[in-house]
Design a protein around this motif. Structure first.
Motif, short mmCIF file in Angstrom:
data_model
loop_
_atom_site.label_atom_id
_atom_site.label_comp_id
_atom_site.label_asym_id
_atom_site.label_seq_id
_atom_site.Cartn_x
_atom_site.Cartn_y
_atom_site.Cartn_z
N MET A 1 -63.22 73.30 4.79
CA MET A 1 -62.57 72.18 4.10
C MET A 1 -61.99 72.66 2.78
O MET A 1 -62.68 73.29 1.98
CB MET A 1 -63.59 71.07 3.83
N PRO A 2 -60.70 72.40 2.50
CA PRO A 2 -60.13 72.81 1.21
C PRO A 2 -60.75 71.99 0.08
O PRO A 2 -61.07 70.82 0.24
CB PRO A 2 -58.64 72.51 1.37
N ARG A 3 -60.92 72.63 -1.06
CA ARG A 3 -61.48 71.95 -2.22
C ARG A 3 -60.44 70.97 -2.77
O ARG A 3 -59.27 71.34 -2.92
CB ARG A 3 -61.85 72.97 -3.29
N PRO A 4 -60.82 69.70 -3.05
CA PRO A 4 -59.86 68.74 -3.59
C PRO A 4 -59.27 69.25 -4.90
O PRO A 4 -59.97 69.85 -5.72
CB PRO A 4 -60.73 67.48 -3.84
N ARG A 5 -57.95 69.07 -5.05
CA ARG A 5 -57.32 69.56 -6.27
C ARG A 5 -57.79 68.76 -7.47
O ARG A 5 -58.09 67.57 -7.36
CB ARG A 5 -55.79 69.48 -6.15
N SER A 6 -57.85 69.42 -8.61
CA SER A 6 -58.31 68.76 -9.83
C SER A 6 -57.22 67.85 -10.38
O SER A 6 -56.03 68.16 -10.29
CB SER A 6 -58.68 69.81 -10.88
N LEU A 7 -57.63 66.73 -10.91
CA LEU A 7 -56.72 65.79 -11.54
C LEU A 7 -57.19 65.55 -12.97
O LEU A 7 -58.31 65.86 -13.33
CB LEU A 7 -56.72 64.46 -10.77
N THR A 8 -56.31 65.01 -13.75
CA THR A 8 -56.67 64.61 -15.11
C THR A 8 -56.54 63.10 -15.23
O THR A 8 -55.83 62.46 -14.43
CB THR A 8 -55.75 65.27 -16.15
N THR A 9 -57.20 62.53 -16.22
CA THR A 9 -57.07 61.09 -16.42
C THR A 9 -55.64 60.72 -16.80
O THR A 9 -55.18 59.61 -16.50
CB THR A 9 -58.05 60.60 -17.50
N SER A 10 -54.93 61.65 -17.44
CA SER A 10 -53.52 61.39 -17.77
C SER A 10 -52.68 61.25 -16.51
O SER A 10 -51.80 60.38 -16.42
CB SER A 10 -52.96 62.52 -18.64
N GLN A 11 -52.96 62.08 -15.51
CA GLN A 11 -52.25 61.97 -14.24
C GLN A 11 -52.58 60.66 -13.53
O GLN A 11 -51.70 60.02 -12.94
CB GLN A 11 -52.61 63.16 -13.34
N LEU A 12 -53.84 60.27 -13.58
CA LEU A 12 -54.24 59.00 -12.98
C LEU A 12 -53.54 57.83 -13.67
O LEU A 12 -53.04 56.91 -13.01
CB LEU A 12 -55.75 58.82 -13.06
N ALA A 13 -53.50 57.88 -14.99
CA ALA A 13 -52.85 56.80 -15.74
C ALA A 13 -51.37 56.72 -15.41
O ALA A 13 -50.82 55.63 -15.21
CB ALA A 13 -53.06 57.02 -17.23
N ALA A 14 -50.71 57.88 -15.34
CA ALA A 14 -49.28 57.90 -15.04
C ALA A 14 -49.00 57.37 -13.64
O ALA A 14 -48.04 56.62 -13.43
CB ALA A 14 -48.74 59.32 -15.20
N ALA A 15 -49.85 57.74 -12.69
CA ALA A 15 -49.67 57.25 -11.32
C ALA A 15 -49.91 55.75 -11.24
O ALA A 15 -49.17 55.02 -10.56
CB ALA A 15 -50.63 57.99 -10.38
N ALA A 16 -50.93 55.28 -11.94
CA ALA A 16 -51.22 53.84 -11.95
C ALA A 16 -50.07 53.06 -12.58
O ALA A 16 -49.67 52.00 -12.08
CB ALA A 16 -52.52 53.58 -12.71
N LEU A 17 -49.50 53.60 -13.65
CA LEU A 17 -48.38 52.91 -14.30
C LEU A 17 -47.16 52.90 -13.40
O LEU A 17 -46.41 51.91 -13.36
CB LEU A 17 -48.06 53.60 -15.63
N THR A 18 -46.95 53.97 -12.66
CA THR A 18 -45.84 54.00 -11.70
C THR A 18 -45.99 52.91 -10.65
O THR A 18 -45.01 52.22 -10.31
CB THR A 18 -45.77 55.38 -11.01
N VAL A 19 -47.20 52.74 -10.16
CA VAL A 19 -47.46 51.68 -9.17
C VAL A 19 -47.17 50.31 -9.76
O VAL A 19 -46.51 49.46 -9.14
CB VAL A 19 -48.92 51.75 -8.67
N ILE A 20 -47.65 50.08 -10.98
CA ILE A 20 -47.45 48.78 -11.65
C ILE A 20 -45.97 48.51 -11.90
O ILE A 20 -45.48 47.41 -11.63
CB ILE A 20 -48.24 48.73 -12.96
N ASP A 21 -45.27 49.51 -12.42
CA ASP A 21 -43.84 49.33 -12.71
C ASP A 21 -43.05 49.04 -11.44
O ASP A 21 -42.11 48.24 -11.45
CB ASP A 21 -43.28 50.58 -13.38
N ARG A 22 -43.43 49.67 -10.36
CA ARG A 22 -42.67 49.54 -9.11
C ARG A 22 -43.02 48.28 -8.33
O ARG A 22 -42.14 47.62 -7.78
CB ARG A 22 -42.92 50.78 -8.24
N GLU A 23 -44.32 47.93 -8.30
CA GLU A 23 -44.75 46.87 -7.40
C GLU A 23 -45.43 45.70 -8.09
O GLU A 23 -45.72 44.69 -7.45
CB GLU A 23 -45.71 47.46 -6.35
N GLY A 24 -45.74 45.83 -9.37
CA GLY A 24 -46.41 44.74 -10.08
C GLY A 24 -47.89 45.02 -10.26
O GLY A 24 -48.47 45.85 -9.55
N LEU A 25 -48.50 44.30 -11.18
CA LEU A 25 -49.90 44.51 -11.51
C LEU A 25 -50.82 44.24 -10.33
O LEU A 25 -51.85 44.91 -10.16
CB LEU A 25 -50.28 43.61 -12.69
#
Length: 203
Positions: A1-25
């Protein structure tokens, strides 16, 4: 099994904001953010506890770029508060769907706490102390969030204003709605804040 790639909280925040901007809260879920990142939903729980923490990260991301420094020592206190509030308006207006999160996560955002600390310094220097300082900051914060919420959910240029403008049973409301068509969001925010600040006296 490949090891899950590391993420940062900044990346999570940016992805969450992208979802909100595109589709709503309403579309913000751990699953949606994971899909945006190309990661597994369960993998996100290595970084955040759930949606609540994601929301807090989004608020901080939106406000992180706000300059919380006062514009100048010789600037009148009301003008200084106006400048600080306008900076918040510009940052939040770029992501209006985030507005409902501001009040629920205000105590968790270092940027908003830093902004409030600066505002309190200005109010204190102007002579606001004790309970008067409490209500002054509360009024300013409530005004900012309230007007941004109004502009997001019921903008003056929106269909609701047009419906009111056509009313015959409420002539003053209709006349005011017609006048509202010429008021920009910037002008609405600034004029209301000026009126509020003019009514705030130390003591």
């Amino acid at each position: 099994m490949p090891r899950p790639r590391s993420l940062t909280t900044s990346q999570l925040a940016a992805a969450a904001l992208t979802v909100i901007d595109r589709e709503g809260l309403h579309a913000l879920t751990m699953r949606a953010v994971a899909a945006e990142l190309g990661a597994s939903t369960m993998g996100l729980y290595r970084y955040v506890d759930g949606r609540d923490q994601l929301e807090a990260l989004v608020v901080e991301l939106v406000l992180a770029g706000v300059d919380t420094r006062p514009p100048g020592d010789d600037t009148p206190w009301r003008d200084t508060i106006t400048t600080l509030a306008e900076r918040v308006r510009v940052a939040v207006s770029a992501h209006p769907a985030v507005v409902p999160l501001l009040m629920t996560h205000r105590h968790r955002s270092p940027s908003l706490l830093r902004w409030s600390e600066t505002a309190l310094q200005i109010l204190t220097a102007a002579g606001h102390t004790g309970p008067a300082r409490v209500t002054a900051l509360r009024a300013i914060t409530g005004y900012m969030v309230g007007v941004l919420q109004l502009q997001h959910l019921g903008p003056l240029a929106g269909p609701g204003t047009k419906v009111i403008a056509a009313q015959s049973d409420f002539p003053l409301m209709a006349s005011t709605a017609r006048d509202a068509a010429a008021v920009t969001p910037e002008a609405e925010f600034g004029a209301g804040l000026t009126a509020l600040l003019n009514g705030l006296s130390p003591g």
